[in-house]
Design a protein around this motif. Structure first.
Motif, PDB file in Angstrom:
ATOM      1  N   SER B   2      -7.405 104.547 118.946  1.00 47.62           N
ATOM      2  CA  SER B   2      -8.185 104.114 117.788  1.00 47.62           C
ATOM      3  C   SER B   2      -7.768 102.715 117.336  1.00 47.62           C
ATOM      4  O   SER B   2      -8.482 102.066 116.590  1.00 47.62           O
ATOM      5  CB  SER B   2      -8.023 105.102 116.643  1.00 47.62           C
ATOM      6  N   ARG B   4      -7.556 100.290 119.276  1.00 45.38           N
ATOM      7  CA  ARG B   4      -8.307  99.325 120.082  1.00 45.38           C
ATOM      8  C   ARG B   4      -9.416  98.682 119.266  1.00 45.38           C
ATOM      9  O   ARG B   4     -10.030  99.331 118.442  1.00 45.38           O
ATOM     10  CB  ARG B   4      -8.948 100.030 121.271  1.00 45.38           C
ATOM     11  N   ILE B   6     -12.932  97.250 118.353  1.00 43.99           N
ATOM     12  CA  ILE B   6     -14.341  97.477 118.692  1.00 43.99           C
ATOM     13  C   ILE B   6     -14.997  96.124 118.976  1.00 43.99           C
ATOM     14  O   ILE B   6     -14.798  95.155 118.246  1.00 43.99           O
ATOM     15  CB  ILE B   6     -15.079  98.178 117.537  1.00 43.99           C
ATOM     16  N   GLU B  48     -21.716 102.567 124.199  1.00 44.10           N
ATOM     17  CA  GLU B  48     -23.119 102.972 124.290  1.00 44.10           C
ATOM     18  C   GLU B  48     -23.715 102.151 125.416  1.00 44.10           C
ATOM     19  O   GLU B  48     -23.382 100.979 125.569  1.00 44.10           O
ATOM     20  CB  GLU B  48     -23.889 102.620 123.010  1.00 44.10           C
ATOM     21  N   LYS B 131     -21.378 108.568 128.675  1.00 47.30           N
ATOM     22  CA  LYS B 131     -20.132 109.343 128.519  1.00 47.30           C
ATOM     23  C   LYS B 131     -19.873 110.290 129.684  1.00 47.30           C
ATOM     24  O   LYS B 131     -18.922 111.070 129.650  1.00 47.30           O
ATOM     25  CB  LYS B 131     -20.187 110.112 127.203  1.00 47.30           C
ATOM     26  N   ILE B 181     -18.779 114.580 123.665  1.00 48.30           N
ATOM     27  CA  ILE B 181     -19.583 113.502 123.087  1.00 48.30           C
ATOM     28  C   ILE B 181     -18.872 112.911 121.873  1.00 48.30           C
ATOM     29  O   ILE B 181     -18.735 111.704 121.740  1.00 48.30           O
ATOM     30  CB  ILE B 181     -20.984 114.015 122.659  1.00 48.30           C
ATOM     31  N   GLU B 182     -18.388 113.781 121.014  1.00 47.85           N
ATOM     32  CA  GLU B 182     -17.765 113.326 119.769  1.00 47.85           C
ATOM     33  C   GLU B 182     -16.499 112.528 120.006  1.00 47.85           C
ATOM     34  O   GLU B 182     -16.223 111.551 119.319  1.00 47.85           O
ATOM     35  CB  GLU B 182     -17.401 114.541 118.907  1.00 47.85           C
ATOM     36  N   LYS B 183     -15.687 112.961 120.965  1.00 49.59           N
ATOM     37  CA  LYS B 183     -14.359 112.373 121.109  1.00 49.59           C
ATOM     38  C   LYS B 183     -14.182 111.611 122.416  1.00 49.59           C
ATOM     39  O   LYS B 183     -13.058 111.380 122.862  1.00 49.59           O
ATOM     40  CB  LYS B 183     -13.300 113.488 120.998  1.00 49.59           C
ATOM     41  N   HIS B 185     -14.297 108.619 123.156  1.00 49.97           N
ATOM     42  CA  HIS B 185     -13.584 107.343 123.083  1.00 49.97           C
ATOM     43  C   HIS B 185     -12.147 107.510 122.599  1.00 49.97           C
ATOM     44  O   HIS B 185     -11.445 106.535 122.378  1.00 49.97           O
ATOM     45  CB  HIS B 185     -14.344 106.397 122.161  1.00 49.97           C
ATOM     46  N   LEU B 186     -11.685 108.746 122.411  1.00 51.61           N
ATOM     47  CA  LEU B 186     -10.337 108.965 121.891  1.00 51.61           C
ATOM     48  C   LEU B 186      -9.413 109.471 123.007  1.00 51.61           C
ATOM     49  O   LEU B 186      -9.874 110.063 123.975  1.00 51.61           O
ATOM     50  CB  LEU B 186     -10.376 109.981 120.750  1.00 51.61           C
TER      51      LEU B 186
END
Lengths: 249, 202
Positions: B2, B4, B6, B48, B131, B181-183, B185-186
């Motif tokens: 987190s 990182r 954006i 995205e 994803k 989907i939700e996580k 990027h974590l």
């Protein structure tokens, strides 16, 4: 602008009717990814304006004869809800005004989206104005840029737009409805963030060359503030868990 | 992860020319074209993106139309694919689900499919194509983990269609897919998933 009247008092002690200084913009809140069924979406509350933007595509171009074999076709629909404003503003479906705004907003994004990546397709930008209080076209451009980022459509740059103008003899930023209706001039302008290109510039009413120069400087400054707000909204969305559709099971 | 940064469209990624997906080059410098983030090595990871098929991608498709020489297949892309009846050993019907590999993509994005096989009855779940790498995981680790706990077959199409066999615990698959989907990027997604699957298993 039709009612431009130099006697209307829109400034008092250097402050505007809502207490802003001449370069202040209204309070703005942007929310990303509010519509799970759209490829990308965003909501903006800009003073009294409330606008939802949804993006679909790239998808099959309809009608097919409108497709371009070299690039994607960008389509934009700006619509104002019947209850969005006073009088006839948004009363009856597509009209002269909404067609004009759809066109100018479309042209902003045609120059930003990398359309060559998706031949024979179309990209749809739907803008729904739920409540209007002056400056909806610039708010629409600002929110559509966020919705397109949310949809993952490749763009060369971000864009933020603001209206500047002249009311009660003063050059001001972000005109409210009263300042738009009873002021002397209204100049909506959109800047791309990185290279500062002007992607939208319209003018209603009159200003001197000097005043326009000053107005553009204010607009540039305001668009920096707007870019910050867009960035913050996207960061807030993407730094947390996001994006899942909630299935009813 | 987190911490990182954006990256937004138009942000400069590098002063050099780097050919990466979802970026563009101007004045010999590389810029981001979509929302993303940079990893430790400075590589740009898009958060995205719109899916563009490439050679050897696995696609899941739904037969939408039977014509005299073949089938139209919905592959979750702007243009549907055409499968010749000669490539199929058994005829297909509208509604049938197939898995196939991309053989060729032409200049206007029309896809040719090969290695086509019909899939048995099951469920199709739509998933963001950007994803898909996280749903499969390194050396299919995530996919194997999910398969193990839901007790069925799972095929992930790069186009964002996920096919799940009838024998699987389909509600659990939906929930697991939502978690990815939700996580996506974590960090620690696989551990998260393991805990989640054990907690929610019937």
């Amino acid at each position: 602008m039709g009612n431009a009247n130099p006697n209307v008092k829109l400034m008092k002690d250097g402050k505007r009717l809502d207490g802003r200084s001449s370069t202040d913009i209204r309070k703005i809140r942007i929310e990303v990814g509010i519509l799970p069924n759209a490829a990308g979406s965003a909501f903006i509350e800009w003073g009294g304006n409330k606008i939802i933007c949804g993006v679909q595509g790239p998808r099959e171009c309809i009608p097919k004869h409108g497709a371009d074999p070299y690039k994607a076709v960008v389509k934009c629909r700006y619509m104002m809800a019947p209850f969005a404003s006073h009088d006839e503003h948004g009363r009856s479906g597509p009209n002269r005004r909404s067609n004009e705004l759809s066109k100018v907003i479309r042209e902003v994004f045609e120059s930003l989206i990398i359309t060559e990546a998706f031949p024979k397709t179309q990209i749809d930008i739907y803008i729904e104005v739920l409540q209007a209080e002056g400056g909806t076209r610039v708010a629409a451009v600002t929110v559509a840029a966020v919705a397109l980022s949310n949809a993952g459509i490749p763009m060369k740059d971000m864009v933020s737009a603001v209206a500047v103008g002249k009311a009660d003899g003063e050059v001001i930023a972000d005109l409210s409805r009263e300042e738009d209706n009873f002021g002397q001039s209204d100049v909506p302008v959109a800047f791309s963030n990185r290279d500062g290109n002007i992607l939208l510039l319209q003018m209603d009413g009159l200003m001197t060359r000097g005043e326009l120069g000053k107005a553009m400087d204010i607009a540039q400054e305001s668009s920096k503030k707007l870019y910050k707000l867009q960035t913050d909204a996207l960061k807030e969305y993407y730094e947390k868990p996001h994006g899942a559709k909630k299935f009813q099971l | 992860m987190s911490s990182r940064k954006i990256i937004l469209p138009g942000d400069r990624i590098s002063d050099k020319v780097l050919r990466m997906p979802n970026t563009y080059i101007e004045n010999e410098m590389t810029y981001a074209a979509v929302v993303g983030m940079s990893d430790e090595t400075g590589k740009f990871i898009s958060l995205e993106s719109c899916y563009k098929p490439v050679f050897e991608d696995v696609l899941i498709g739904i037969v939408t139309d039977v014509r005299h020489s073949g089938y139209s297949v919905d592959i979750n892309l702007p243009s549907s694919a055409f499968v010749s009846a000669r490539d199929m050993r058994t005829p297909l019907n509208a509604g049938d689900v197939i898995a196939a590999k991309v053989v060729d993509v032409d200049e206007v994005g029309e896809v040719s499919l090969g290695d086509i096989r019909k899939l048995p009855r099951g469920e199709i779940i739509t998933f963001p194509p950007s994803k898909v790498p996280r749903l499969i995981g390194r050396k299919s680790s995530m996919l194997l983990l999910i398969k193990e706990h839901v007790g069925g077959e799972l095929i992930v199409g790069n186009n964002g269609f996920v096919w799940v066999s009838e024998s699987a615990d389909i509600p659990l698959v939906y929930k697991a897919v939502n978690l990815v989907i939700e996580k996506a990027h974590l960090t620690g997604l696989t551990d998260n998933m393991q805990e989640f699957l054990i907690a929610n298993k019937k």
